[in-house]
Design a protein around this motif. Structure first.
Motif, PDB file in Angstrom:
ATOM      1  N   GLN A  49      31.878  39.648  51.301  1.00 11.30           N
ATOM      2  CA  GLN A  49      32.493  38.886  50.212  1.00 11.30           C
ATOM      3  C   GLN A  49      33.142  39.823  49.196  1.00 11.30           C
ATOM      4  N   GLN A  50      32.539  40.979  48.950  1.00 12.78           N
ATOM      5  CA  GLN A  50      33.110  41.945  48.018  1.00 12.78           C
ATOM      6  C   GLN A  50      34.425  42.512  48.548  1.00 12.78           C
ATOM      7  N   VAL A  51      34.478  42.756  49.835  1.00 16.43           N
ATOM      8  CA  VAL A  51      35.707  43.273  50.441  1.00 16.43           C
ATOM      9  C   VAL A  51      36.820  42.233  50.332  1.00 16.43           C
ATOM     10  N   PHE A  52      36.506  40.975  50.639  1.00 16.37           N
ATOM     11  CA  PHE A  52      37.508  39.913  50.534  1.00 16.37           C
ATOM     12  C   PHE A  52      37.970  39.731  49.094  1.00 16.37           C
ATOM     13  N   SER A  53      37.050  39.886  48.153  1.00 15.77           N
ATOM     14  CA  SER A  53      37.403  39.746  46.745  1.00 15.77           C
ATOM     15  C   SER A  53      38.388  40.829  46.318  1.00 15.77           C
ATOM     16  N   LEU A  54      38.119  42.058  46.702  1.00 15.04           N
ATOM     17  CA  LEU A  54      39.030  43.159  46.352  1.00 15.04           C
ATOM     18  C   LEU A  54      40.373  43.020  47.066  1.00 15.04           C
ATOM     19  N   ALA A  55      40.318  42.670  48.334  1.00 15.10           N
ATOM     20  CA  ALA A  55      41.569  42.520  49.097  1.00 15.10           C
ATOM     21  C   ALA A  55      42.417  41.389  48.528  1.00 15.10           C
ATOM     22  N   GLY A  56      41.782  40.287  48.161  1.00 15.33           N
ATOM     23  CA  GLY A  56      42.520  39.167  47.580  1.00 15.33           C
ATOM     24  C   GLY A  56      43.092  39.491  46.216  1.00 15.33           C
ATOM     25  N   ALA A  57      42.313  40.224  45.406  1.00 22.58           N
ATOM     26  CA  ALA A  57      42.795  40.602  44.073  1.00 22.58           C
ATOM     27  C   ALA A  57      44.013  41.511  44.184  1.00 22.58           C
ATOM     28  N   PHE A  58      43.986  42.424  45.130  1.00 26.61           N
ATOM     29  CA  PHE A  58      45.106  43.345  45.281  1.00 26.61           C
ATOM     30  C   PHE A  58      46.316  42.662  45.908  1.00 26.61           C
ATOM     31  N   ASN A  90      58.334  42.747  38.147  1.00 34.21           N
ATOM     32  CA  ASN A  90      57.606  43.814  38.828  1.00 34.21           C
ATOM     33  C   ASN A  90      56.521  44.398  37.927  1.00 34.21           C
ATOM     34  N   VAL A  91      56.849  44.679  36.678  1.00 37.40           N
ATOM     35  CA  VAL A  91      55.858  45.216  35.732  1.00 37.40           C
ATOM     36  C   VAL A  91      54.752  44.185  35.496  1.00 37.40           C
ATOM     37  N   PHE A  92      55.112  42.921  35.340  1.00 39.71           N
ATOM     38  CA  PHE A  92      54.121  41.866  35.165  1.00 39.71           C
ATOM     39  C   PHE A  92      53.200  41.790  36.384  1.00 39.71           C
ATOM     40  N   GLY A  93      53.755  41.940  37.570  1.00 34.24           N
ATOM     41  CA  GLY A  93      52.942  41.926  38.789  1.00 34.24           C
ATOM     42  C   GLY A  93      51.960  43.080  38.840  1.00 34.24           C
ATOM     43  N   ILE A  94      52.388  44.250  38.385  1.00 35.64           N
ATOM     44  CA  ILE A  94      51.471  45.393  38.344  1.00 35.64           C
ATOM     45  C   ILE A  94      50.328  45.112  37.382  1.00 35.64           C
ATOM     46  N   VAL A  95      50.639  44.545  36.226  1.00 38.70           N
ATOM     47  CA  VAL A  95      49.602  44.216  35.244  1.00 38.70           C
ATOM     48  C   VAL A  95      48.646  43.170  35.822  1.00 38.70           C
ATOM     49  N   VAL A  96      49.171  42.125  36.446  1.00 34.12           N
ATOM     50  CA  VAL A  96      48.334  41.081  37.041  1.00 34.12           C
ATOM     51  C   VAL A  96      47.433  41.671  38.123  1.00 34.12           C
ATOM     52  N   THR A  97      47.969  42.548  38.951  1.00 32.68           N
ATOM     53  CA  THR A  97      47.172  43.169  40.007  1.00 32.68           C
ATOM     54  C   THR A  97      46.042  44.006  39.429  1.00 32.68           C
ATOM     55  N   ILE A  98      46.337  44.801  38.404  1.00 31.63           N
ATOM     56  CA  ILE A  98      45.304  45.638  37.790  1.00 31.63           C
ATOM     57  C   ILE A  98      44.228  44.777  37.138  1.00 31.63           C
ATOM     58  N   VAL A  99      44.635  43.748  36.408  1.00 27.88           N
ATOM     59  CA  VAL A  99      43.654  42.861  35.773  1.00 27.88           C
ATOM     60  C   VAL A  99      42.816  42.152  36.833  1.00 27.88           C
ATOM     61  N   SER A 100      43.428  41.705  37.899  1.00 31.99           N
ATOM     62  CA  SER A 100      42.686  41.040  38.973  1.00 31.99           C
ATOM     63  C   SER A 100      41.663  41.975  39.611  1.00 31.99           C
ATOM     64  N   LEU A 101      42.056  43.215  39.830  1.00 31.48           N
ATOM     65  CA  LEU A 101      41.120  44.188  40.395  1.00 31.48           C
ATOM     66  C   LEU A 101      39.966  44.460  39.437  1.00 31.48           C
ATOM     67  N   VAL A 103      38.739  42.432  37.098  1.00 28.51           N
ATOM     68  CA  VAL A 103      37.874  41.247  37.079  1.00 28.51           C
ATOM     69  C   VAL A 103      37.044  41.190  38.356  1.00 28.51           C
ATOM     70  N   SER A 104      37.644  41.509  39.476  1.00 32.60           N
ATOM     71  CA  SER A 104      36.927  41.485  40.737  1.00 32.60           C
ATOM     72  C   SER A 104      35.807  42.531  40.767  1.00 32.60           C
TER      73      SER A 104
END
Length: 109
Positions: A49-58, A90-101, A103-104
């Protein structure tokens, strides 16, 4: 065909054979690296579940924001304004990806 042509073709065959062996070695090394990485991750992280969480966040941020922005920047856009929008997305996507990671990762603790 002359003897020079025969020698060139024989040398060419040896070169092709060497290139094929080199390519096969690269594929074998890449496969071993992927399998080794998978084995390491499965040993370190016992809960899938942790692997899926990280993969999904990224991948979520990358697929939803960065990939379309990248493709838009590679396409011939009609105006500078459109290119600016793509850069902002693109910059917004980088921020969203970092925040998602983040939180995950915090959810794992």
């Amino acid at each position: 065909p002359s003897e020079a042509d025969a020698a060139d073709s024989a040398g060419g065959a040896a070169t092709i054979s060497w290139q094929r062996r080199k390519q096969r070695s690269a594929v074998a090394l890449e496969t071993a690296l992927i399998m080794g990485t998978a084995l390491f991750i499965s040993a370190v992280i016992p809960n899938v579940q942790q692997v899926f969480s990280l993969a999904g966040a990224f991948s979520g941020g990358v697929v939803c924001f960065n990939l379309p922005a990248y493709l838009a920047l590679k396409a011939p856009l009609p105006s500078v304004r459109d290119r600016t929008k793509a850069h902002i997305i693109n910059v917004f996507g980088i921020v969203v990806t970092i925040v998602s990671l983040i939180v995950s990762i915090m959810d794992m603790a």
